[in-house]
Design an enzyme around this catalytic site. Structure first.
Site, mmCIF file in Angstrom:
data_model
loop_
_atom_site.group_PDB
_atom_site.id
_atom_site.type_symbol
_atom_site.label_atom_id
_atom_site.label_comp_id
_atom_site.label_asym_id
_atom_site.label_seq_id
_atom_site.Cartn_x
_atom_site.Cartn_y
_atom_site.Cartn_z
ATOM 1 N N ASN A 1 0.854 -1.191 0.000
ATOM 2 C CA ASN A 1 0.000 0.000 0.000
ATOM 3 C C ASN A 1 0.889 1.239 0.000
ATOM 4 O OD1 ASN A 1 0.405 0.908 2.872
ATOM 5 N ND2 ASN A 1 -0.315 -1.176 3.209
ATOM 6 N N ASP B 1 -5.184 -5.959 4.994
ATOM 7 C CA ASP B 1 -6.298 -6.738 5.546
ATOM 8 C C ASP B 1 -6.302 -8.167 4.996
ATOM 9 O OD1 ASP B 1 -7.325 -4.688 7.144
ATOM 10 O OD2 ASP B 1 -8.336 -3.783 5.424
ATOM 11 N N LYS C 1 9.023 -17.539 -9.196
ATOM 12 C CA LYS C 1 8.373 -16.386 -9.835
ATOM 13 C C LYS C 1 7.205 -16.866 -10.699
ATOM 14 C CE LYS C 1 9.282 -12.571 -12.915
ATOM 15 N NZ LYS C 1 10.060 -12.199 -14.081
ATOM 16 N N PRO D 1 -5.160 -11.223 10.397
ATOM 17 C CA PRO D 1 -5.768 -10.837 11.674
ATOM 18 C C PRO D 1 -5.766 -9.318 11.807
ATOM 19 C CG PRO D 1 -3.561 -11.744 12.015
ATOM 20 C CD PRO D 1 -3.886 -11.919 10.562
ATOM 21 N N ASP D 2 -6.749 -8.793 12.519
ATOM 22 C CA ASP D 2 -6.772 -7.358 12.818
ATOM 23 C C ASP D 2 -6.007 -7.177 14.135
ATOM 24 O OD1 ASP D 2 -7.470 -4.789 13.793
ATOM 25 O OD2 ASP D 2 -9.200 -4.777 12.460
ATOM 26 N N ILE D 3 -4.810 -6.611 14.025
ATOM 27 C CA ILE D 3 -3.918 -6.526 15.192
ATOM 28 C C ILE D 3 -4.554 -5.654 16.281
ATOM 29 C CG2 ILE D 3 -1.584 -5.913 15.972
ATOM 30 C CD1 ILE D 3 -0.710 -6.152 13.005
ATOM 31 N N PHE E 1 -5.473 4.425 14.107
ATOM 32 C CA PHE E 1 -5.639 5.377 13.017
ATOM 33 C C PHE E 1 -6.807 4.925 12.167
ATOM 34 C CE2 PHE E 1 -2.231 8.524 12.471
ATOM 35 C CZ PHE E 1 -1.528 8.266 13.625
ATOM 36 N N LYS F 1 -14.754 2.469 13.938
ATOM 37 C CA LYS F 1 -13.497 1.729 14.197
ATOM 38 C C LYS F 1 -13.092 1.857 15.660
ATOM 39 C CE LYS F 1 -11.676 1.807 9.600
ATOM 40 N NZ LYS F 1 -10.852 2.433 8.591
ATOM 41 N N LYS G 1 -12.787 -1.536 17.754
ATOM 42 C CA LYS G 1 -11.449 -1.988 18.157
ATOM 43 C C LYS G 1 -11.134 -1.655 19.618
ATOM 44 C CE LYS G 1 -10.007 -1.727 13.358
ATOM 45 N NZ LYS G 1 -8.916 -2.025 12.440
HETATM 46 N N1 CTP Z 1 -5.222 -2.365 11.760
HETATM 47 C C1 CTP Z 1 -4.676 -3.465 12.363
HETATM 48 N N2 CTP Z 1 -4.707 -4.685 11.738
HETATM 49 C C2 CTP Z 1 -5.281 -4.810 10.527
HETATM 50 C C3 CTP Z 1 -5.863 -3.682 9.909
HETATM 51 C C4 CTP Z 1 -5.808 -2.476 10.539
HETATM 52 O O1 CTP Z 1 -4.158 -3.346 13.470
HETATM 53 N N3 CTP Z 1 -5.292 -5.991 9.956
HETATM 54 C C5 CTP Z 1 -5.185 -1.073 12.467
HETATM 55 C C6 CTP Z 1 -4.453 0.038 11.734
HETATM 56 O O2 CTP Z 1 -3.089 0.081 12.091
HETATM 57 C C7 CTP Z 1 -5.195 1.277 12.204
HETATM 58 C C8 CTP Z 1 -6.606 0.782 12.425
HETATM 59 O O3 CTP Z 1 -6.499 -0.627 12.596
HETATM 60 O O4 CTP Z 1 -4.704 1.767 13.423
HETATM 61 C C9 CTP Z 1 -7.562 1.070 11.306
HETATM 62 O O5 CTP Z 1 -6.996 0.676 10.091
HETATM 63 P P1 CTP Z 1 -7.731 0.964 8.726
HETATM 64 O O6 CTP Z 1 -6.920 0.393 7.602
HETATM 65 O O7 CTP Z 1 -8.139 2.419 8.653
HETATM 66 O O8 CTP Z 1 -9.074 0.166 8.922
HETATM 67 P P2 CTP Z 1 -9.447 -1.324 8.789
HETATM 68 O O9 CTP Z 1 -9.604 -1.907 10.148
HETATM 69 O O10 CTP Z 1 -8.553 -2.047 7.849
HETATM 70 O O11 CTP Z 1 -10.928 -1.199 8.182
HETATM 71 P P3 CTP Z 1 -11.378 -0.942 6.659
HETATM 72 O O12 CTP Z 1 -10.481 -1.756 5.811
HETATM 73 O O13 CTP Z 1 -12.791 -1.417 6.688
HETATM 74 O O14 CTP Z 1 -11.286 0.550 6.426
#
Ligand code: CTP
Length: 402
Positions: free
Chosen positions: A209, A278, A288, A304-306, A322, A336, A340
């Site tokens: 990204n 994500d 390759k 996983p969403d950390i 963020f 969010k 979270k």
């Molecule tokens: N975050 C995380 N782990 C993930 C995705 C996001 O810890 N797998 C954290 C980011 O570091 C940030 C917050 O969650 O502090 C929000 O991240 P953001 O990318 O804005 O949102 P997402 O949770 O990915 O939601 P969406 O994709 O629906 O916008």
């Protein structure tokens, strides 16, 4: 607050140099140890003897003078001081600082020191608004140098405008706020994540990204400056590790997850500034991937969403997240924050010019679970970090006054 603090006052050649006598006098009355370095042109505006008498220390002008205190004085002084304030700071010294020119005592100390640096610009308003000066100031702020003022008003050249040096009392107050801030997070341990994770597809490709890591690195730097022991868990970036910060390098979201969770119980605050992927490719090809001329479909599996995981695990830790959004900024950020279980969410609309990925500046709002909201104007990412540190100190229950 100033007792035992070692402050170097750098004086450059502008008419406001006479006002620095008051800065030095006030600092001394507040029990600071004051050192003075003057440029040659500054000595045309105010006598070194005046500043020597007020500071009660020898004044440094020439690089190759007989040593007054120690050998290799500029290096010894650079290491000795807690902070430098250049007042007045002419357009010339700002240029020299921006390019790293060291051709006299003051500019050499400014290059050699690792102490925080403040500048109080003072110059004619046309010089102040010149793109060269503005670019130099922006670059210096980007490196963490803090500007005090300038003020607007009558100028010695007979015109009105911005470029007047801030009043001595304001300069002293800025330093007082800095020393108060240095103590805010003493004894606290912080973990910051930064950068955009990379999810490999094969040995040469990855899904990534646009995150540059600048926001997270700036936050790590200001947390460390505010006294916190700071760990930076970083996805790949080109940025130098902020001084005093411990960096752990990771590449993928899973690696970041492991690194953060392993340390979560040791820290008091986590700031998740990283742009975490994500999803990751379901398979990582060992060789390759070759083109075959037809369409391809990539299967992705969720990471996983950390932050959400930390939100479930947290005991006394403060969690800061963020929300990088391209639409419905505040509503999405609010969701969010709740989902979270964080104590503060930094919302930024990454489509705005001057905000978000890759930009040296950002435009953010802080949202709190009690409904409080702070909207900040566009500012350098380090300045955003400093505002965040103030709020964090508040969340730790400290009484933060302006
Ligand atoms: N975050 C995380 N782990 C993930 C995705 C996001 O810890 N797998 C954290 C980011 O570091 C940030 C917050 O969650 O502090 C929000 O991240 P953001 O990318 O804005 O949102 P997402 O949770 O990915 O939601 P969406 O994709 O629906 O916008």
């Amino acid at each position: 607050m100033f007792a035992g603090k070692k402050i170097l006052v750098g004086v450059t050649g502008g008419i406001a140099a006479y006002k620095v006598a008051e800065v030095i006098s006030r600092l001394r009355k507040l029990h600071a140890e004051v050192h003075v370095a003057m440029t040659k042109s500054a000595t045309e505006f105010i006598a070194p003897l005046t500043l020597q008498s007020l500071s009660a220390n020898p004044v440094h002008v020439e690089l190759f003078d007989e040593p007054k205190l120690w050998n290799v004085e500029h290096i010894a002084l650079a290491k000795h001081i807690d902070v430098v304030v250049v007042a007045p700071a002419t357009a010339n010294i700002l240029t020299k600082m921006a390019i790293g020119l060291a051709d006299d005592f003051l500019s050499t100390v400014l290059l050699a020191t690792r102490a925080p640096i403040f500048v109080a610009p003072a110059m004619n308003h046309a010089m102040y608004h010149h793109p060269a000066t503005q670019a130099n100031l922006a670059l210096l702020k980007d490196r963490g140098i803090q500007a005090i003022g300038p003020d607007t008003g009558f100028q010695a050249c007979g015109t009105e405008g911005d470029g007047r040096m801030s009043e001595p009392v304001e300069i002293v107050e800025s330093l007082a706020r800095f020393f108060a801030g240095v103590e805010w997070l003493k004894g606290k341990r912080a973990l910051v994540t930064a950068g955009g994770t990379q999810e490999p597809l094969d040995p040469v490709r990855y899904l990534g990204n646009r995150s540059s890591g600048r926001m997270g690195y700036a936050i790590a730097q200001v947390l460390q400056e505010a006294g916190a022991e700071t760990i930076l868990v970083s996805a790949p970036t080109d940025l130098p590790t902020p001084f005093g910060v411990t960096k752990l390098s990771v590449q993928t979201a899973l690696e970041m997850y492991d690194a953060v969770l392993a340390r979560f119980h040791e820290v008091d605050v986590v700031v998740m500034a990283a742009a975490v992927a994500d999803y990751r490719p379901a398979v990582q090809a060992e060789q390759k991937i070759k083109k075959n001329g037809s369409n391809r479909t990539l299967e992705l599996v969720p990471n996983p969403d950390i932050l959400a995981q930390l939100g479930r695990m947290k005991t006394s830790q403060i969690l800061i997240g963020f929300a990088a959004e391209t639409e419905n900024l505040l509503a999405n950020a609010q969701l969010k924050m709740q989902r979270k279980n964080v104590n503060l969410i930094v919302a930024n609309d990454v489509t705005k010019p001057g905000a978000g990925f890759g930009s040296p500046t950002n435009i953010v709002s802080f949202l709190f679970p009690d409904g409080r909201r702070i909207d900040l104007p566009q500012m350098n990412k380090l300045e955003v970090g400093r505002h965040l540190v103030r709020e964090l100190a508040g969340l730790f229950g400290m009484d933060i006054k302006e």
